[in-house]
Design a protein around this motif. Structure first.
Motif, PDB file in Angstrom:
ATOM      1  N   UNK A  51      -7.970  -2.511  -4.583  1.00 20.36           N
ATOM      2  CA  UNK A  51      -8.024  -3.368  -5.761  1.00 20.36           C
ATOM      3  C   UNK A  51      -6.691  -3.425  -6.480  1.00 20.36           C
ATOM      4  N   UNK A  52      -6.018  -2.285  -6.581  1.00 22.59           N
ATOM      5  CA  UNK A  52      -4.726  -2.231  -7.274  1.00 22.59           C
ATOM      6  C   UNK A  52      -3.649  -3.004  -6.529  1.00 22.59           C
ATOM      7  N   UNK A  53      -3.582  -2.839  -5.210  1.00 27.88           N
ATOM      8  CA  UNK A  53      -2.529  -3.538  -4.474  1.00 27.88           C
ATOM      9  C   UNK A  53      -2.792  -5.031  -4.420  1.00 27.88           C
ATOM     10  N   UNK A  54      -4.067  -5.432  -4.393  1.00 32.34           N
ATOM     11  CA  UNK A  54      -4.385  -6.866  -4.427  1.00 32.34           C
ATOM     12  C   UNK A  54      -3.902  -7.482  -5.733  1.00 32.34           C
ATOM     13  N   UNK A  55      -4.191  -6.808  -6.840  1.00 25.48           N
ATOM     14  CA  UNK A  55      -3.751  -7.298  -8.148  1.00 25.48           C
ATOM     15  C   UNK A  55      -2.225  -7.295  -8.237  1.00 25.48           C
ATOM     16  N   UNK A  56      -1.594  -6.264  -7.692  1.00 27.97           N
ATOM     17  CA  UNK A  56      -0.141  -6.171  -7.747  1.00 27.97           C
ATOM     18  C   UNK A  56       0.516  -7.292  -6.947  1.00 27.97           C
ATOM     19  N   UNK A  57       0.033  -7.510  -5.722  1.00 27.49           N
ATOM     20  CA  UNK A  57       0.604  -8.568  -4.885  1.00 27.49           C
ATOM     21  C   UNK A  57       0.397  -9.935  -5.534  1.00 27.49           C
ATOM     22  N   UNK A  58      -0.791 -10.154  -6.096  1.00 27.95           N
ATOM     23  CA  UNK A  58      -1.063 -11.426  -6.771  1.00 27.95           C
ATOM     24  C   UNK A  58      -0.084 -11.644  -7.918  1.00 27.95           C
ATOM     25  N   UNK A  59       0.123 -10.609  -8.719  1.00 30.42           N
ATOM     26  CA  UNK A  59       1.015 -10.735  -9.876  1.00 30.42           C
ATOM     27  C   UNK A  59       2.452 -10.976  -9.447  1.00 30.42           C
ATOM     28  N   UNK A  60       2.917 -10.224  -8.451  1.00 25.76           N
ATOM     29  CA  UNK A  60       4.310 -10.349  -8.030  1.00 25.76           C
ATOM     30  C   UNK A  60       4.557 -11.673  -7.316  1.00 25.76           C
ATOM     31  N   UNK A  61       3.550 -12.175  -6.575  1.00 25.66           N
ATOM     32  CA  UNK A  61       3.724 -13.455  -5.900  1.00 25.66           C
ATOM     33  C   UNK A  61       3.851 -14.615  -6.886  1.00 25.66           C
ATOM     34  N   UNK A  82      -0.259  -2.855   4.117  1.00 25.55           N
ATOM     35  CA  UNK A  82      -0.537  -2.155   5.370  1.00 25.55           C
ATOM     36  C   UNK A  82      -0.220  -0.669   5.242  1.00 25.55           C
ATOM     37  N   UNK A  83       0.905  -0.338   4.612  1.00 24.21           N
ATOM     38  CA  UNK A  83       1.310   1.056   4.474  1.00 24.21           C
ATOM     39  C   UNK A  83       0.406   1.802   3.500  1.00 24.21           C
ATOM     40  N   UNK A  84      -0.041   1.130   2.443  1.00 20.21           N
ATOM     41  CA  UNK A  84      -0.825   1.812   1.422  1.00 20.21           C
ATOM     42  C   UNK A  84      -2.320   1.874   1.737  1.00 20.21           C
ATOM     43  N   UNK A  85      -2.899   0.805   2.306  1.00 13.69           N
ATOM     44  CA  UNK A  85      -4.354   0.791   2.532  1.00 13.69           C
ATOM     45  C   UNK A  85      -4.744   0.487   3.979  1.00 13.69           C
ATOM     46  N   UNK A  86      -3.769   0.304   4.864  1.00 13.73           N
ATOM     47  CA  UNK A  86      -4.078   0.061   6.263  1.00 13.73           C
ATOM     48  C   UNK A  86      -4.137  -1.423   6.583  1.00 13.73           C
ATOM     49  N   UNK A  87      -4.027  -1.785   7.863  1.00 18.87           N
ATOM     50  CA  UNK A  87      -3.955  -3.196   8.246  1.00 18.87           C
ATOM     51  C   UNK A  87      -5.250  -3.972   8.054  1.00 18.87           C
ATOM     52  N   UNK A 128       4.005  -5.770   9.873  1.00 15.42           N
ATOM     53  CA  UNK A 128       4.483  -4.699   9.005  1.00 15.42           C
ATOM     54  C   UNK A 128       3.923  -3.352   9.396  1.00 15.42           C
ATOM     55  N   UNK A 129       2.626  -3.316   9.721  1.00 18.25           N
ATOM     56  CA  UNK A 129       2.009  -2.043  10.091  1.00 18.25           C
ATOM     57  C   UNK A 129       2.509  -1.564  11.446  1.00 18.25           C
ATOM     58  N   UNK A 130       2.733  -2.500  12.373  1.00 16.06           N
ATOM     59  CA  UNK A 130       3.239  -2.117  13.685  1.00 16.06           C
ATOM     60  C   UNK A 130       4.617  -1.469  13.587  1.00 16.06           C
ATOM     61  N   UNK A 131       5.489  -2.057  12.774  1.00 12.38           N
ATOM     62  CA  UNK A 131       6.820  -1.484  12.573  1.00 12.38           C
ATOM     63  C   UNK A 131       6.703  -0.117  11.898  1.00 12.38           C
ATOM     64  N   UNK A 132       5.843  -0.014  10.894  1.00  7.51           N
ATOM     65  CA  UNK A 132       5.660   1.253  10.189  1.00  7.51           C
ATOM     66  C   UNK A 132       5.144   2.341  11.129  1.00  7.51           C
ATOM     67  N   UNK A 133       4.258   1.980  12.044  1.00 11.48           N
ATOM     68  CA  UNK A 133       3.758   2.958  13.014  1.00 11.48           C
ATOM     69  C   UNK A 133       4.872   3.438  13.937  1.00 11.48           C
ATOM     70  N   UNK A 217      -1.811   5.324   3.217  1.00 11.50           N
ATOM     71  CA  UNK A 217      -2.571   5.239   4.468  1.00 11.50           C
ATOM     72  C   UNK A 217      -1.727   5.647   5.674  1.00 11.50           C
ATOM     73  N   UNK A 218      -0.462   5.241   5.693  1.00 12.84           N
ATOM     74  CA  UNK A 218       0.393   5.520   6.842  1.00 12.84           C
ATOM     75  C   UNK A 218       0.546   7.010   7.100  1.00 12.84           C
TER      76      UNK A 218
END
Length: 241
Positions: A51-61, A82-87, A128-133, A217-218
């Motif tokens: 919920x937090x990252x969804x709100x954050x991404x919405x605000x920053x976008x 992807x890094x914070x909550x998974x793909x 993004x998640x593939x690179x992070x892995x 998550x990563x």
């Protein structure tokens, strides 16, 4: 004449109806799969963070930053979620942001919602998640390693997502611009946007890891998770005279 370019939201009519329908189907199938898989990842830690990252991404976008005269961009958020909550959960988060933007703010066309979800939610998040892995061994060594991993993942996910835009335009573009022009604008500009994306993603992931590395998550399942920053020790009262 200079055309305003904002991130990679496709507008209505930029690709033909057949292409919109095809990638609409791709988006639906991808989201259904992510929703099914996301159930296993959602727990007492992941759900609030989602919920937090969804709100954050919405605000920053909603905040555009200038790239070149007549061109601006904003955070895509693929590597960040992807890094914070998974793909799986992350894809759903970005899709929700895109849906709200299209319905309430006319940011991206409704007929182009499938292409936008495909590019930014599916391609962006999983790239993004593939690179992070691939860099996970670096990320779990130290906080600086995690920050560097987040930057690289965000940069790459931004450029690759822009290639999705180019491919869709190559298949059924009807915007009037040549494919070479679209490729140069999208990939060139998003290489620059990727730097800003990387800085914002690295700073955000680093801030979360500094306080609650267990929420990243990563880092789950690593043998040497980052140590949570603790408060400075308070001197004991009544010390020796």
């Amino acid at each position: 004449m200079v055309t305003m370019v904002t991130a990679m939201h496709m507008s209505d009519g930029l690709v033909n109806a057949t292409t919109s329908l095809v990638f609409g189907a791709v988006a639906v199938v991808g989201l259904v799969l992510c929703l099914v898989r996301a159930r296993a990842d959602l727990d007492e830690r992941t759900a609030p963070m989602a919920g937090l990252v969804t709100a954050f991404v919405f605000a920053v976008q909603m905040i555009n930053f200038p790239i070149l005269p007549g061109a601006s961009g904003h955070l895509l958020g693929g590597a960040l979620v992807a890094i914070l909550v998974g793909p799986w959960v992350g894809t759903v988060c970005i899709a929700i942001v895109l849906l709200v933007q299209a319905l309430l703010f006319a940011d991206g066309g409704l007929t182009a919602l499938g292409t936008n979800i495909t590019n930014m939610a599916l391609i962006g998040v999983f790239t993004g998640y593939g690179v992070a892995l691939l860099l996970r061994r670096v990320a779990r060594r130290s906080r600086s390693g995690l920050v560097a991993t987040a930057f690289v993942a965000a940069f790459v996910n931004t450029v690759i997502a822009s290639l999705g835009f180019v491919i869709e335009y190559a298949i059924g573009g009807s915007g009037g611009a040549g494919l070479g022009t679209v490729f140069a604008l999208m990939v060139g500009l998003h290489a620059l946007i990727g730097v800003g994306e990387g800085v914002i993603t690295a700073a955000t992931v680093g801030a979360v890891a500094a306080v609650r590395p267990d929420l990243v998550y990563l880092l789950r399942g690593t043998a040497t998770p980052l140590v949570r920053r603790s408060a400075p020790a308070t001197p004991a009262a009544g010390g020796a005279a």
